[in-house]
Write a protein that holds these residues in place. Structure first.
Motif, PDB file in Angstrom:
ATOM      1  N   ASN A 127      -1.046  20.035 -45.306  1.00 44.38           N
ATOM      2  CA  ASN A 127      -0.394  20.775 -46.406  1.00 44.38           C
ATOM      3  C   ASN A 127      -0.513  19.953 -47.687  1.00 44.38           C
ATOM      4  O   ASN A 127      -0.156  18.771 -47.717  1.00 44.38           O
ATOM      5  CB  ASN A 127       1.076  21.010 -46.055  1.00 44.38           C
ATOM      6  CG  ASN A 127       1.785  21.840 -47.107  1.00 44.38           C
ATOM      7  OD1 ASN A 127       2.282  21.292 -48.101  1.00 44.38           O
ATOM      8  ND2 ASN A 127       1.842  23.137 -46.896  1.00 44.38           N
ATOM      9  N   LYS A 128      -1.001  20.592 -48.763  1.00 47.47           N
ATOM     10  CA  LYS A 128      -1.238  19.876 -50.030  1.00 47.47           C
ATOM     11  C   LYS A 128       0.047  19.323 -50.614  1.00 47.47           C
ATOM     12  O   LYS A 128       0.076  18.207 -51.145  1.00 47.47           O
ATOM     13  CB  LYS A 128      -1.908  20.802 -51.042  1.00 47.47           C
ATOM     14  CG  LYS A 128      -3.332  21.170 -50.672  1.00 47.47           C
ATOM     15  CD  LYS A 128      -3.951  22.055 -51.744  1.00 47.47           C
ATOM     16  CE  LYS A 128      -5.392  22.415 -51.402  1.00 47.47           C
ATOM     17  NZ  LYS A 128      -6.028  23.271 -52.461  1.00 47.47           N
ATOM     18  N   GLY A 129       1.103  20.109 -50.512  1.00 44.86           N
ATOM     19  CA  GLY A 129       2.371  19.646 -51.065  1.00 44.86           C
ATOM     20  C   GLY A 129       2.863  18.412 -50.335  1.00 44.86           C
ATOM     21  O   GLY A 129       3.324  17.441 -50.950  1.00 44.86           O
ATOM     22  N   VAL A 130       2.796  18.455 -49.015  1.00 42.40           N
ATOM     23  CA  VAL A 130       3.249  17.312 -48.210  1.00 42.40           C
ATOM     24  C   VAL A 130       2.390  16.099 -48.507  1.00 42.40           C
ATOM     25  O   VAL A 130       2.881  14.980 -48.686  1.00 42.40           O
ATOM     26  CB  VAL A 130       3.217  17.659 -46.715  1.00 42.40           C
ATOM     27  CG1 VAL A 130       3.516  16.423 -45.869  1.00 42.40           C
ATOM     28  CG2 VAL A 130       4.207  18.771 -46.399  1.00 42.40           C
ATOM     29  N   ARG A 131       1.082  16.290 -48.562  1.00 46.10           N
ATOM     30  CA  ARG A 131       0.180  15.173 -48.811  1.00 46.10           C
ATOM     31  C   ARG A 131       0.440  14.574 -50.206  1.00 46.10           C
ATOM     32  O   ARG A 131       0.390  13.358 -50.392  1.00 46.10           O
ATOM     33  CB  ARG A 131      -1.272  15.644 -48.689  1.00 46.10           C
ATOM     34  CG  ARG A 131      -1.651  16.072 -47.276  1.00 46.10           C
ATOM     35  CD  ARG A 131      -3.049  16.677 -47.256  1.00 46.10           C
ATOM     36  NE  ARG A 131      -4.063  15.683 -47.541  1.00 46.10           N
ATOM     37  CZ  ARG A 131      -4.615  14.859 -46.658  1.00 46.10           C
ATOM     38  NH1 ARG A 131      -4.209  14.911 -45.390  1.00 46.10           N
ATOM     39  NH2 ARG A 131      -5.537  13.988 -47.007  1.00 46.10           N
ATOM     40  N   SER A 132       0.733  15.481 -51.152  1.00 44.74           N
ATOM     41  CA  SER A 132       0.988  15.008 -52.520  1.00 44.74           C
ATOM     42  C   SER A 132       2.283  14.213 -52.586  1.00 44.74           C
ATOM     43  O   SER A 132       2.351  13.152 -53.217  1.00 44.74           O
ATOM     44  CB  SER A 132       1.050  16.199 -53.494  1.00 44.74           C
ATOM     45  OG  SER A 132       1.392  15.774 -54.801  1.00 44.74           O
ATOM     46  N   VAL A 133       3.332  14.731 -51.934  1.00 45.33           N
ATOM     47  CA  VAL A 133       4.629  14.046 -51.947  1.00 45.33           C
ATOM     48  C   VAL A 133       4.514  12.682 -51.281  1.00 45.33           C
ATOM     49  O   VAL A 133       5.039  11.675 -51.774  1.00 45.33           O
ATOM     50  CB  VAL A 133       5.702  14.910 -51.255  1.00 45.33           C
ATOM     51  CG1 VAL A 133       6.967  14.102 -51.005  1.00 45.33           C
ATOM     52  CG2 VAL A 133       6.012  16.140 -52.089  1.00 45.33           C
ATOM     53  N   LEU A 134       3.797  12.627 -50.146  1.00 45.15           N
ATOM     54  CA  LEU A 134       3.736  11.383 -49.372  1.00 45.15           C
ATOM     55  C   LEU A 134       2.768  10.368 -49.970  1.00 45.15           C
ATOM     56  O   LEU A 134       2.745   9.217 -49.538  1.00 45.15           O
ATOM     57  CB  LEU A 134       3.327  11.687 -47.922  1.00 45.15           C
ATOM     58  CG  LEU A 134       4.329  12.515 -47.111  1.00 45.15           C
ATOM     59  CD1 LEU A 134       3.796  12.806 -45.721  1.00 45.15           C
ATOM     60  CD2 LEU A 134       5.681  11.802 -47.030  1.00 45.15           C
ATOM     61  N   SER A 135       1.992  10.771 -50.972  1.00 42.37           N
ATOM     62  CA  SER A 135       1.071   9.810 -51.596  1.00 42.37           C
ATOM     63  C   SER A 135       1.482   9.455 -53.023  1.00 42.37           C
ATOM     64  O   SER A 135       0.768   8.745 -53.721  1.00 42.37           O
ATOM     65  CB  SER A 135      -0.355  10.387 -51.602  1.00 42.37           C
ATOM     66  OG  SER A 135      -0.401  11.599 -52.365  1.00 42.37           O
ATOM     67  N   GLY A 136       2.630   9.990 -53.482  1.00 42.38           N
ATOM     68  CA  GLY A 136       3.064   9.747 -54.855  1.00 42.38           C
ATOM     69  C   GLY A 136       3.888   8.477 -54.997  1.00 42.38           C
ATOM     70  O   GLY A 136       4.328   7.875 -54.012  1.00 42.38           O
ATOM     71  N   HIS A 137       4.108   8.104 -56.304  1.00 41.94           N
ATOM     72  CA  HIS A 137       4.925   6.943 -56.625  1.00 41.94           C
ATOM     73  C   HIS A 137       6.181   7.447 -57.327  1.00 41.94           C
ATOM     74  O   HIS A 137       6.100   8.212 -58.297  1.00 41.94           O
ATOM     75  CB  HIS A 137       4.157   5.984 -57.556  1.00 41.94           C
ATOM     76  CG  HIS A 137       2.956   5.385 -56.887  1.00 41.94           C
ATOM     77  ND1 HIS A 137       3.015   4.258 -56.107  1.00 41.94           N
ATOM     78  CD2 HIS A 137       1.640   5.768 -56.907  1.00 41.94           C
ATOM     79  CE1 HIS A 137       1.810   3.959 -55.670  1.00 41.94           C
ATOM     80  NE2 HIS A 137       0.946   4.884 -56.155  1.00 41.94           N
ATOM     81  N   TYR A 138       7.352   7.050 -56.824  1.00 40.07           N
ATOM     82  CA  TYR A 138       8.613   7.565 -57.357  1.00 40.07           C
ATOM     83  C   TYR A 138       9.461   6.411 -57.876  1.00 40.07           C
ATOM     84  O   TYR A 138       9.581   5.375 -57.213  1.00 40.07           O
ATOM     85  CB  TYR A 138       9.383   8.328 -56.267  1.00 40.07           C
ATOM     86  CG  TYR A 138       8.628   9.524 -55.734  1.00 40.07           C
ATOM     87  CD1 TYR A 138       8.734  10.755 -56.369  1.00 40.07           C
ATOM     88  CD2 TYR A 138       7.800   9.399 -54.610  1.00 40.07           C
ATOM     89  CE1 TYR A 138       8.028  11.848 -55.876  1.00 40.07           C
ATOM     90  CE2 TYR A 138       7.106  10.479 -54.127  1.00 40.07           C
ATOM     91  CZ  TYR A 138       7.222  11.712 -54.755  1.00 40.07           C
ATOM     92  OH  TYR A 138       6.533  12.778 -54.274  1.00 40.07           O
ATOM     93  N   THR A 139      10.036   6.715 -59.092  1.00 38.84           N
ATOM     94  CA  THR A 139      10.971   5.745 -59.684  1.00 38.84           C
ATOM     95  C   THR A 139      12.350   6.349 -59.851  1.00 38.84           C
ATOM     96  O   THR A 139      13.360   5.639 -59.861  1.00 38.84           O
ATOM     97  CB  THR A 139      10.454   5.273 -61.062  1.00 38.84           C
ATOM     98  OG1 THR A 139      10.274   6.415 -61.913  1.00 38.84           O
ATOM     99  CG2 THR A 139       9.146   4.513 -60.915  1.00 38.84           C
ATOM    100  N   ALA A 140      12.381   7.670 -59.937  1.00 34.40           N
ATOM    101  CA  ALA A 140      13.660   8.353 -60.132  1.00 34.40           C
ATOM    102  C   ALA A 140      14.080   9.006 -58.831  1.00 34.40           C
ATOM    103  O   ALA A 140      13.267   9.627 -58.144  1.00 34.40           O
ATOM    104  CB  ALA A 140      13.542   9.398 -61.235  1.00 34.40           C
ATOM    105  N   VAL A 141      15.366   8.901 -58.547  1.00 32.03           N
ATOM    106  CA  VAL A 141      15.903   9.492 -57.313  1.00 32.03           C
ATOM    107  C   VAL A 141      15.832  11.003 -57.388  1.00 32.03           C
ATOM    108  O   VAL A 141      15.618  11.682 -56.382  1.00 32.03           O
ATOM    109  CB  VAL A 141      17.355   9.020 -57.094  1.00 32.03           C
ATOM    110  CG1 VAL A 141      17.980   9.711 -55.891  1.00 32.03           C
ATOM    111  CG2 VAL A 141      17.404   7.512 -56.945  1.00 32.03           C
ATOM    112  N   PHE A 142      15.980  11.540 -58.619  1.00 31.98           N
ATOM    113  CA  PHE A 142      15.954  12.994 -58.748  1.00 31.98           C
ATOM    114  C   PHE A 142      14.597  13.548 -58.360  1.00 31.98           C
ATOM    115  O   PHE A 142      14.505  14.614 -57.757  1.00 31.98           O
ATOM    116  CB  PHE A 142      16.320  13.380 -60.200  1.00 31.98           C
ATOM    117  CG  PHE A 142      16.390  14.869 -60.397  1.00 31.98           C
ATOM    118  CD1 PHE A 142      17.465  15.606 -59.897  1.00 31.98           C
ATOM    119  CD2 PHE A 142      15.362  15.546 -61.076  1.00 31.98           C
ATOM    120  CE1 PHE A 142      17.500  16.982 -60.085  1.00 31.98           C
ATOM    121  CE2 PHE A 142      15.414  16.914 -61.245  1.00 31.98           C
ATOM    122  CZ  PHE A 142      16.483  17.642 -60.746  1.00 31.98           C
TER     123      PHE A 142
END
Length: 567
Positions: free
Chosen positions: A74-89
C-alpha cells in the motif's frame, strides 16, 4: 512315523486334512482380499480428505498472503513508514488516516486474524500494538523462523495455538526496516485436522526441508515422535511405514506438505473379523471331525482292535474267541472268517492230540507185549541156578516175584491202575533186582497209605526205579552202602519220589534228560504221557549231584479227569 501310526489316527488325520485345508485356504484368501481391499479403500479415503484439507488450507493461506501483501504494498503505508517525522501531530495524522484504517480493516473482515503489528525502526512513536519498535520484534518467538523475511513466512507458536505470518516491506530508496506480523488463530487453519476421524489417526505438517511445523495424533498407535517419515519420497503417494497407512499432499500456496496416516490395525479390523471367524470355523470343524472319528471308531476301529487283540491271544496259544459279529459288512465277514479259522484250528489241534494219544497208547501196548525177554530168561536162569545150589525156598520166592511183576505190568490190558497196584509192581521189580545183584543195595519205602486207593496211569514209577538202579546205583564208586528210597504222599496232588545215592549226573545232563531221546520206553516217554493227560504243570522234575546221587519227583493229579479207557 506315519507308517507305524494306527489306522484310527490315520483316518482322523486324513479327515482333518480334508476338512480343514479348504477352510484354511478360503479363509486365508478372504483375509488377504479383505486386508488389501481395506487398505485400498482407506488410501482412497485419505486422498479425498487430503485434497479437501489442502484446498481449504490453500484458500485460507492465500487469503492471509493477499492481505499482508496488500498492506505491504500500500502506497500510503509505505510512505508513512519511510517518512521522517518531527511533529507529533504529523504522526497522529499518519496513524489516523493511513495506518489504523488499513490495519484494522483486515481483522474486521477476517475474524481469524487476531492482530496485525508493524515493527519499524523509523522515527514514529509506538502506537498501541499496531506499531512497535523493531527491537521488540527480535524478542518474539517467531523471529527465529527467518533471518530476512524476504518472502511471506508462516510459523506456529510453540503451543500451536497461534500462526504467525511475517513479511518485510521492501524499499529501494529508504534505509528503514519494517516488518508486518499477522497473529492468526491456528484453529482456523488446523482445527478441521483434529476431527477427521472418530478413531485412531494422525496428521503432520512439514516444511520443504522436512522441519516439523505441526503434529497431531489421536487414539492408538505410535506416539508422534516415534513415527519417522523424514525420508518420505514425495513422489510416492502410497507408502507403508511399519503398521501405518500414510498419504501426503503438498500445498500450492506455501512449501508445506501435509501427511495423513492411520494404523493398519484399525484399517484392517474387518479383515481381522474374517480371520477370527476362520479360526472359529477351523476349531468347530476340528471338533466335528473328532466327534465323527469317535463314532467311526466305535463302528469300525473297535471291532478291528478287538480282532487284533484276539489274534494276539491266539499267538500266545490261547484259542479262546473273544470277538463276535453278526454283521454282513466287510468287517463282519472278516470276524466271522477269523472265528471259523480258529474253530478249524482247534479241531485240527484236537485231531493231532488224539493222534498223539493213539500213538502213545500204541507204544504202551507194545511195551506191555514186548517186555524185554532177556530179563525174563535171565530171571528164570537165576531161579534155576538157585534151585540147584540152594533149596526150594529161593525158587519159590523168585517165582512169586516174577508172577507179581508181570501181573501188575500187563494189568489185564488196562491203562489205569491204583497206586497200590503200581507200588506192588515196583516192590516186585526192586526185589528181583536185589536178588539179581545179591542184595548189593538197600531199599527204603516211605509210603503214605492214604494214597493207595487213588487211580493213576500204569507203569509210571517202574521206569524211574529202573533208571535209578541201572544208571545210578550200578555206577556208584564210593564204598558206602547203596540205598534206593521210594516216597509216595499227597499234597494238593499225588507226589512220588525216587532217590538213589549212586553216581549222580552232571548239571547239563540233568537239564537235558527229559528232552533227549532214549532207547525203548524211557524217562522222556513217562514225562510226555503225564503232561499229555494232566497238563504242562505236571510231570517229572530231576535234581542230581555228581558223586552224591539223583532225585526224581513225579507229580500227577489226585484224581484222573476223563482219561480214555485205552490209555
Amino acid at each position: 512315523m506315519l507308517k507305524n501310526m494306527s489306522y484310527k489316527y490315520k483316518i482322523l488325520l486324513i479327515l482333518l486334512l480334508i476338512g480343514l485345508i479348504p477352510v484354511i485356504l478360503i479363509g486365508s484368501f478372504s483375509y488377504y482380499f479383505m486386508h488389501e481391499q481395506a487398505i485400498d479403500k482407506e488410501t482412497s479415503s485419505l486422498n479425498k480428505l487430503l485434497e479437501q484439507e489442502i484446498q481449504s488450507m490453500d484458500n485460507r493461506l492465500n487469503s492471509y498472503l493477499s492481505s499482508i501483501q496488500m498492506i505491504a504494498w500500500n502506497k500510503g503505508v509505505r510512505s508513512v513508514l519511510s517518512g521522517h517525522y518531527t511533529a507529533v501531530f504529523d504522526m497522529y495524522l499518519a496513524y489516523r488516516d493511513v495506518i489504523d484504517p488499513i490495519v484494522t480493516s483486515v481483522p474486521s473482515i477476517d475474524k481469524t486474524v487476531k492482530s496485525i503489528t508493524i515493527y519499524s525502526d523509523t522515527s514514529l512513536n509506538p502506537h498501541g500494538n499496531i506499531l512497535l519498535p523493531l527491537s521488540k520484534a527480535k524478542k518474539q518467538e517467531w523471529y527465529s523462523a527467518s533471518s530476512s523475511f524476504t518472502s511471506p513466512t508462516f510459523t506456529f507458536s510453540a503451543d500451536y495455538k497461534k500462526l504467525y505470518l511475517i513479511y518485510k516491506i521492501f524499499y529501494y530508496d529508504s534505509s528503514f526496516t519494517n516488518l508486518i506480523c499477522f497473529t492468526i488463530d491456528s484453529q482456523a487453519l488446523l482445527g478441521s485436522l483434529e476431527s477427521l476421524y472418530s478413531d485412531s489417526y494422525g496428521v503432520m505438517l512439514k516444511q520443504k526441508d522436512q522441519a516439523l511445523l505441526f503434529s497431531y495424533d489421536k487414539g492408538k498407535g505410535k506416539s508422534q515422535d516415534q513415527l519417522n517419515i523424514a525420508d518420505t519420497p514425495e513422489t510416492d503417494s502410497k507408502t507403508f511405514y511399519e503398521n501405518y497407512v500414510i498419504e501426503f499432499r503438498s500445498l500450492t500456496s506455501v512449501p508445506w506438505t501435509l501427511y495423513l496416516y492411520r494404523p493398519t490395525s484399525v484399517v484392517t479390523a474387518p479383515a481381522k473379523q474374517i480371520a477370527f471367524f476362520v479360526i472359529l470355523a477351523v476349531l468347530l470343524i476340528a471338533i466335528i471331525i473328532v466327534g465323527f472319528s469317535l463314532l467311526l471308531s466305535a463302528a469300525i476301529f473297535r471291532p478291528i482292535k478287538e480282532l487284533s487283540n484276539n489274534m494276539k491271544l491266539i499267538e500266545q496259544d490261547n484259542l479262546e474267541i473273544t470277538v463276535f459279529s453278526d454283521s454282513t459288512d466287510e468287517i463282519g465277514i472278516l470276524i466271522q472268517t477269523f472265528t471259523h479259522m480258529v474253530e478249524r484250528l482247534k479241531y485240527l489241534i484236537n485231531e493231532v492230540l488224539r493222534g498223539r494219544i493213539v500213538q502213545q497208547d500204541y507204544e504202551f501196548k507194545a511195551l506191555q507185549a514186548q517186555i524185554n525177554p532177556h530179563f525174563f530168561y535171565n530171571s528164570l536162569s537165576l531161579i534155576n541156578s538157585k534151585a540147584i545150589l540152594a533149596g526150594q525156598e529161593d525158587i519159590s520166592r523168585m517165582a512169586q516175584l516174577l508172577s507179581t511183576f508181570y501181573r501188575t505190568t500187563v494189568n489185564k490190558g488196562n491203562s489205569l491202575t491204583t497206586v497200590k497196584d503200581e507200588l506192588n509192581n515196583i516192590y516186585s521189580y526192586i526185589d528181583i533186582q536185589r536178588i539179581m545183584r545179591s542184595d548189593s543195595f538197600e531199599v527204603v519205602y516211605e509210603i503214605d497209605n492214604g494214597v493207595l486207593p487213588y487211580k493213576m496211569p500204569n507203569l509210571l514209577i517202574q521206569p524211574l526205579v529202573e533208571n535209578a538202579i541201572l544208571h545210578g546205583l550200578d555206577y556208584k564208586l564210593t564204598s558206602d552202602k547203596k540205598v534206593l528210597t521210594v516216597y509216595a504222599y499227597k499234597e494238593d496232588d499225588l507226589v512220588f519220589r525216587v532217590m538213589d545215592n549212586g553216581c549222580g549226573m552232571s548239571k547239563e545232563k540233568c537239564q537235558n534228560i527229559l528232552s533227549n531221546d532214549s532207547n525203548g520206553y524211557g524217562i522222556k516217554n513217562v514225562h510226555q504221557r503225564v503232561q499229555l493227560y494232566y497238563g504242562e504243570t505236571y510231570g517229572l522234575t530231576y535234581t542230581s549231584t555228581v558223586g552224591v546221587g539223583t532225585s526224581v519227583i513225579l507229580r500227577i493229579m489226585a484224581d484222573v479227569p476223563n482219561l480214555p479207557v485205552s490209555f
